[in-house]
Write an enzyme that holds these catalytic residues in place. Sequence first.
Site, PDB file in Angstrom:
ATOM      1  N   TYR A  68     -25.689 -17.434  -3.725  1.00 41.76           N
ATOM      2  CA  TYR A  68     -26.177 -17.468  -2.347  1.00 41.76           C
ATOM      3  C   TYR A  68     -27.690 -17.245  -2.390  1.00 41.76           C
ATOM      4  CZ  TYR A  68     -21.394 -16.854  -0.460  1.00 41.76           C
ATOM      5  OH  TYR A  68     -20.072 -16.990  -0.120  1.00 41.76           O
ATOM      6  N   PHE A 219     -15.731 -19.658   6.819  1.00 44.06           N
ATOM      7  CA  PHE A 219     -15.889 -20.581   7.946  1.00 44.06           C
ATOM      8  C   PHE A 219     -14.967 -20.207   9.105  1.00 44.06           C
ATOM      9  CE2 PHE A 219     -17.487 -24.249   5.055  1.00 44.06           C
ATOM     10  CZ  PHE A 219     -18.753 -23.699   5.071  1.00 44.06           C
ATOM     11  N   LEU A 221     -15.843 -18.796  11.710  1.00 41.27           N
ATOM     12  CA  LEU A 221     -16.601 -19.024  12.943  1.00 41.27           C
ATOM     13  C   LEU A 221     -17.133 -20.449  13.003  1.00 41.27           C
ATOM     14  CD1 LEU A 221     -18.617 -15.698  13.361  1.00 41.27           C
ATOM     15  CD2 LEU A 221     -16.257 -16.248  13.949  1.00 41.27           C
ATOM     16  N   GLY A 222     -16.438 -21.383  12.362  1.00 44.05           N
ATOM     17  CA  GLY A 222     -16.908 -22.750  12.281  1.00 44.05           C
ATOM     18  C   GLY A 222     -17.868 -22.903  11.120  1.00 44.05           C
ATOM     19  N   GLY A 223     -18.264 -24.128  10.857  1.00 47.75           N
ATOM     20  CA  GLY A 223     -19.143 -24.405   9.729  1.00 47.75           C
ATOM     21  C   GLY A 223     -18.573 -25.530   8.895  1.00 47.75           C
ATOM     22  N   PRO A 227     -17.601 -27.563  14.143  1.00 44.03           N
ATOM     23  CA  PRO A 227     -18.170 -26.693  15.178  1.00 44.03           C
ATOM     24  C   PRO A 227     -17.092 -25.865  15.853  1.00 44.03           C
ATOM     25  CG  PRO A 227     -18.045 -28.941  15.972  1.00 44.03           C
ATOM     26  CD  PRO A 227     -17.687 -28.986  14.511  1.00 44.03           C
ATOM     27  N   LEU A 228     -17.495 -24.717  16.351  1.00 44.40           N
ATOM     28  CA  LEU A 228     -16.549 -23.821  17.014  1.00 44.40           C
ATOM     29  C   LEU A 228     -16.524 -24.165  18.501  1.00 44.40           C
ATOM     30  CD1 LEU A 228     -14.733 -21.410  16.159  1.00 44.40           C
ATOM     31  CD2 LEU A 228     -16.502 -19.922  17.095  1.00 44.40           C
TER      32      LEU A 228
END
Length: 298
Positions: A68, A219, A221-223, A227-228
């Site tokens: 990361y 993911f 929360l979306g990604g 999309p959320l």
Amino acid sequence: MTTEPNEPPSPASTLALDGTTTVPRLGFGAMQLPGRWNGPATDPATSVAVARRAVELGARHIDTAAFYFSGGNRANAILREALHPYPAGVTIATKVGPLRDAEGRMYGEAEPGQLRGLVEENLRELGVDVLDLVYLRVGRLGTDAADSLGERFAALAGLRDEGLVRHLGVSNVTRGQLDEARAIAPVAAVQNRFGVLDQGDSDLVDFCATVDIAYMPFFALGGGHAPLDGDGLAKVAERHGATPFQIAVAWGLARSPSIVQIPGTASLSHLEENMAAAAIVLDADDLALLDGGRTATG
């Protein structure tokens, strides 16, 4: 992990990794701290502040990885600056497997003989003698997880036997791969893609609950081009005076006792919202709306 913090607010119920290491079911993901993937780097001072605030708000499980990074910013280095010496009760999970070059390109997966070097890299960057939880990440960043992981997981289990790792996990895996890993050594956690609008891994979530394995979605929360959004999510968020992100966090906590949510952000305001989601109680009507609005992927 030597200092004693003030008692934090409880962000959620708890779960025990391998029955021994207790973590709150709402933690923090460090992936965005260096900056967006292949995007601009963040302001390091802000990232350090976010990591410290996450712990102040009760996050006691932090998810990171040496791969990361964005530019010169590295998630592990940010966490070390922000939190070292790590407060008592804080656990840090990391992942090994994907190989990423200095320009940020994923170019391969580590062979069994390369895993020691990757584990030692995380130890150095985080400034610890033992890693609390290490996942073997399969399939780079994609979702193709069809290959055997036995030889690689056995190599990681050997590092645990040497005392470099406390708990083992697997990431981006199928049920068959999880079974393969469990035949080699105990698996404390699974980290796969799963969320309120992306419930293709439901069977594995339920299985983890039956065998006391933590399931830590990425993911959530979306990604990753997901999309959320969704009518049910918007309706439930309006009912609670909350954001869709908060409802997505709360839904995961309600969905299974095996789930530990690890939403990530490099924004202090977004962090505050995410951690406040632990107080949201979804009722049967909420859950029905959310289930009706999802798009299953498996």
